[in-house]
Enzyme design. Structure first.
Site, PDB file in Angstrom:
ATOM      1  N   HIS A  84      -0.666   0.906   9.582  1.00 33.18           N
ATOM      2  CA  HIS A  84      -1.134   1.627   8.383  1.00 33.18           C
ATOM      3  C   HIS A  84      -1.842   2.902   8.868  1.00 33.18           C
ATOM      4  O   HIS A  84      -3.055   3.032   8.754  1.00 33.18           O
ATOM      5  CB  HIS A  84      -2.076   0.735   7.578  1.00 33.18           C
ATOM      6  CG  HIS A  84      -2.376   1.245   6.200  1.00 33.18           C
ATOM      7  ND1 HIS A  84      -1.746   2.343   5.645  1.00 33.18           N
ATOM      8  CD2 HIS A  84      -3.247   0.791   5.248  1.00 33.18           C
ATOM      9  CE1 HIS A  84      -2.212   2.547   4.430  1.00 33.18           C
ATOM     10  NE2 HIS A  84      -3.129   1.627   4.165  1.00 33.18           N
ATOM     11  N   ASP A  98     -10.628  -6.486   7.431  1.00 36.87           N
ATOM     12  CA  ASP A  98      -9.569  -6.382   6.421  1.00 36.87           C
ATOM     13  C   ASP A  98      -9.350  -7.793   5.869  1.00 36.87           C
ATOM     14  O   ASP A  98      -9.883  -8.773   6.408  1.00 36.87           O
ATOM     15  CB  ASP A  98      -8.301  -5.834   7.110  1.00 36.87           C
ATOM     16  CG  ASP A  98      -7.167  -5.504   6.148  1.00 36.87           C
ATOM     17  OD1 ASP A  98      -7.386  -5.511   4.913  1.00 36.87           O
ATOM     18  OD2 ASP A  98      -6.043  -5.243   6.628  1.00 36.87           O
ATOM     19  N   ARG A 156      -9.032   9.147   1.468  1.00 36.49           N
ATOM     20  CA  ARG A 156      -7.559   9.055   1.544  1.00 36.49           C
ATOM     21  C   ARG A 156      -6.936  10.317   0.951  1.00 36.49           C
ATOM     22  O   ARG A 156      -5.934  10.820   1.439  1.00 36.49           O
ATOM     23  CB  ARG A 156      -7.069   7.805   0.791  1.00 36.49           C
ATOM     24  CG  ARG A 156      -7.507   6.471   1.384  1.00 36.49           C
ATOM     25  CD  ARG A 156      -6.864   6.175   2.721  1.00 36.49           C
ATOM     26  NE  ARG A 156      -5.419   6.175   2.658  1.00 36.49           N
ATOM     27  CZ  ARG A 156      -4.663   5.145   2.224  1.00 36.49           C
ATOM     28  NH1 ARG A 156      -5.249   4.019   1.885  1.00 36.49           N
ATOM     29  NH2 ARG A 156      -3.349   5.241   2.182  1.00 36.49           N
ATOM     30  N   GLN A 179      -4.443   5.166   6.764  1.00 39.43           N
ATOM     31  CA  GLN A 179      -5.804   4.661   6.568  1.00 39.43           C
ATOM     32  C   GLN A 179      -6.711   5.069   7.727  1.00 39.43           C
ATOM     33  O   GLN A 179      -7.892   5.351   7.532  1.00 39.43           O
ATOM     34  CB  GLN A 179      -5.759   3.132   6.429  1.00 39.43           C
ATOM     35  CG  GLN A 179      -7.107   2.510   6.140  1.00 39.43           C
ATOM     36  CD  GLN A 179      -7.655   2.856   4.763  1.00 39.43           C
ATOM     37  OE1 GLN A 179      -6.964   2.680   3.772  1.00 39.43           O
ATOM     38  NE2 GLN A 179      -8.887   3.345   4.696  1.00 39.43           N
ATOM     39  N   ARG A 198       6.100   2.751   1.707  1.00 46.16           N
ATOM     40  CA  ARG A 198       5.325   1.514   1.921  1.00 46.16           C
ATOM     41  C   ARG A 198       6.304   0.355   1.806  1.00 46.16           C
ATOM     42  O   ARG A 198       6.895   0.140   0.754  1.00 46.16           O
ATOM     43  CB  ARG A 198       4.205   1.381   0.884  1.00 46.16           C
ATOM     44  CG  ARG A 198       3.559  -0.009   0.917  1.00 46.16           C
ATOM     45  CD  ARG A 198       2.288  -0.104   0.129  1.00 46.16           C
ATOM     46  NE  ARG A 198       1.186   0.548   0.825  1.00 46.16           N
ATOM     47  CZ  ARG A 198      -0.099   0.350   0.559  1.00 46.16           C
ATOM     48  NH1 ARG A 198      -0.454  -0.487  -0.393  1.00 46.16           N
ATOM     49  NH2 ARG A 198      -1.034   0.984   1.236  1.00 46.16           N
ATOM     50  N   CYS A 205     -10.647  -1.158   4.537  1.00 47.46           N
ATOM     51  CA  CYS A 205      -9.618  -0.305   3.920  1.00 47.46           C
ATOM     52  C   CYS A 205      -9.464  -0.576   2.433  1.00 47.46           C
ATOM     53  O   CYS A 205      -8.959   0.277   1.708  1.00 47.46           O
ATOM     54  CB  CYS A 205      -8.288  -0.474   4.652  1.00 47.46           C
ATOM     55  SG  CYS A 205      -7.602  -2.147   4.544  1.00 47.46           S
TER      56      CYS A 205
HETATM   57  N1  NVA Z   1      -3.601  -5.579   5.766  1.00 45.21           N
HETATM   58  C1  NVA Z   1      -3.516  -5.264   4.365  1.00 45.21           C
HETATM   59  C2  NVA Z   1      -3.887  -3.834   4.132  1.00 45.21           C
HETATM   60  C3  NVA Z   1      -3.863  -3.393   2.687  1.00 45.21           C
HETATM   61  C4  NVA Z   1      -4.191  -1.949   2.510  1.00 45.21           C
HETATM   62  C5  NVA Z   1      -2.117  -5.569   3.854  1.00 45.21           C
HETATM   63  O1  NVA Z   1      -1.157  -5.253   4.553  1.00 45.21           O
HETATM   64  O2  NVA Z   1      -2.002  -6.117   2.765  1.00 45.21           O
HETATM   65  N1   CP Z   2      -6.146   0.782   1.580  1.00 39.23           N
HETATM   66  C1   CP Z   2      -4.994   0.882   0.908  1.00 39.23           C
HETATM   67  O1   CP Z   2      -3.950   1.285   1.447  1.00 39.23           O
HETATM   68  O2   CP Z   2      -5.102   0.573  -0.417  1.00 39.23           O
HETATM   69  P1   CP Z   2      -3.900   0.355  -1.448  1.00 39.23           P
HETATM   70  O3   CP Z   2      -3.167  -0.888  -1.040  1.00 39.23           O
HETATM   71  O4   CP Z   2      -4.574   0.226  -2.781  1.00 39.23           O
HETATM   72  O5   CP Z   2      -2.989   1.547  -1.394  1.00 39.23           O
END
Ligand code: NVA
Ligand code: CP
Length: 305
Positions: free
Chosen positions: A132, A221, A289, A135, A105, A261
């Site tokens: 992502h 989101d 997940r 997800q 990540r 998500c």
């Molecule tokens: N779009 C959000 C998704 C978090 C799971 C981010 O990148 O923070």
């Molecule tokens: N939806 C998701 O990826 O959640 P986290 O940021 O908590 O991992």
């Protein structure tokens, strides 16, 4: 040495492989819920590189590996040499001799791709600024569990043309659904992805009502993703007409599902009445997940069962 398979974006898998992973996720969930011990990854190790925060992704991957009989190692840039400037290429060459799979990540998709190019083991994108994909697996699994195949369905994406939106765009063609994105004019998704998906799979507009009309699934989101915190106020103004609330949901099909998500900001991108309401499936979606990533890990490390 054979080149390993990676999961850096949804289109790294064929439609047939994606549908296999979803079906397998449903089977693995049933095995888990029966309390059966299933340890196909005994002694296997997942390296987990997190340069951003996480609750669901970290716990689901770590639990998946433990329940599968293996283990997982959490690696943050604060504690590794990556944070002190060791090249991604060098880190990939070293780590991939020690672990069986790597999950990343981070901010840039390019970093994940560079890592994968230099890795002798599968690499999974666990969120970048671009995508992502993990997800999406959980989201499609959740849709299938509630309503059957997502093929031919209308999916409404309301809000930011962000990493999640990009993965929905990539998924539309491969899962065969029609995605309608409604975003503010300055927050559109990547144009090249929209063009590649084609008009029969993805349409972008600026009217949430148009996108939500007769939708089978409505999803959104946060307005400011991780790394965009300083834009929060500016974004809140631009996104105000894009809240998913009871009025917007009333335009979708009466049996439409709502997904997010998570983490969510109630009364910003979604009203409490919707996320905590009857059409919301966000808790099962988050729980999936675990199962969809088990199916992904099993497929990448062992192939089809
Ligand atoms: N779009 C959000 C998704 C978090 C799971 C981010 O990148 O923070
Ligand atoms: N939806 C998701 O990826 O959640 P986290 O940021 O908590 O991992």
């Amino acid at each position: 040495m054979a080149t390993p398979r990676h999961f850096l974006t949804i289109s790294d898998f064929s439609s047939e492989e994606l549908n296999y992973v979803i079906e397998r996720a449903i089977q693995l969930k049933a095995i888990h819920q029966k309390g059966e011990i299933y340890e196909p990854l005994k002694n296997r190790v997942l390296g987990m590189i997190f340069e951003k925060s996480s609750t669901r992704t970290r716990v689901s991957f770590e639990s998946a590996m433990l329940q599968f009989g293996g283990g997982a190692i959490f690696l943050s840039p604060r504690d590794t040499q990556l944070g002190r400037g060791e090249p991604v290429e060098d880190t990939a060459k070293v780590l991939s001799q020690m672990v069986d799979c790597v999950m990343i990540r981070t901010f840039s998709q390019e970093m994940i791709e560079t890592f994968a190019e230099n890795s002798s083991v599968p690499v999974i994108n666990a969120l970048s600024d671009m995508y992502h994909p993990c997800q999406i697996l959980a989201d499609v699994q959740t849709y299938v569990e509630h309503r059957g195949s997502i093929q031919g369905k209308k999916v409404a994406w309301i809000g930011d043309g962000n990493n999640m939106c990009h993965s929905y765009i990539t998924a539309a063609k491969l899962f065969g659904f029609k995605l309608h994105v409604a975003c503010p004019p300055n927050y559109c998704p990547n144009e090249a992805l929209v063009v590649t998906a084609g008009k029969e799979h993805v349409e972008v507009c600026h009217d949430p009502a148009q996108a939500a009309a007769e939708a089978d699934l409505v999803t959104t989101d946060v307005w400011a993703s991780m790394g965009q915190e300083e834009e929060q106020n500016k974004r809140a103004r631009a996104f105000e007409p894009y809240q998913v609330n009871t009025m917007l949901m009333s335009l979708a099909k009466s049996d439409a599902l709502f997904m997010h998500c998570l983490p969510a900001h109630r009364e910003e991108e979604v009203s409490a009445s919707v996320i905590d309401g009857e059409q919301s499936v966000v808790w099962g979606q988050a729980g999936n997940r675990l199962h969809s990533q088990k199916a992904l890990l099993e497929f990448l490390l062992l192939g089809k069962k």
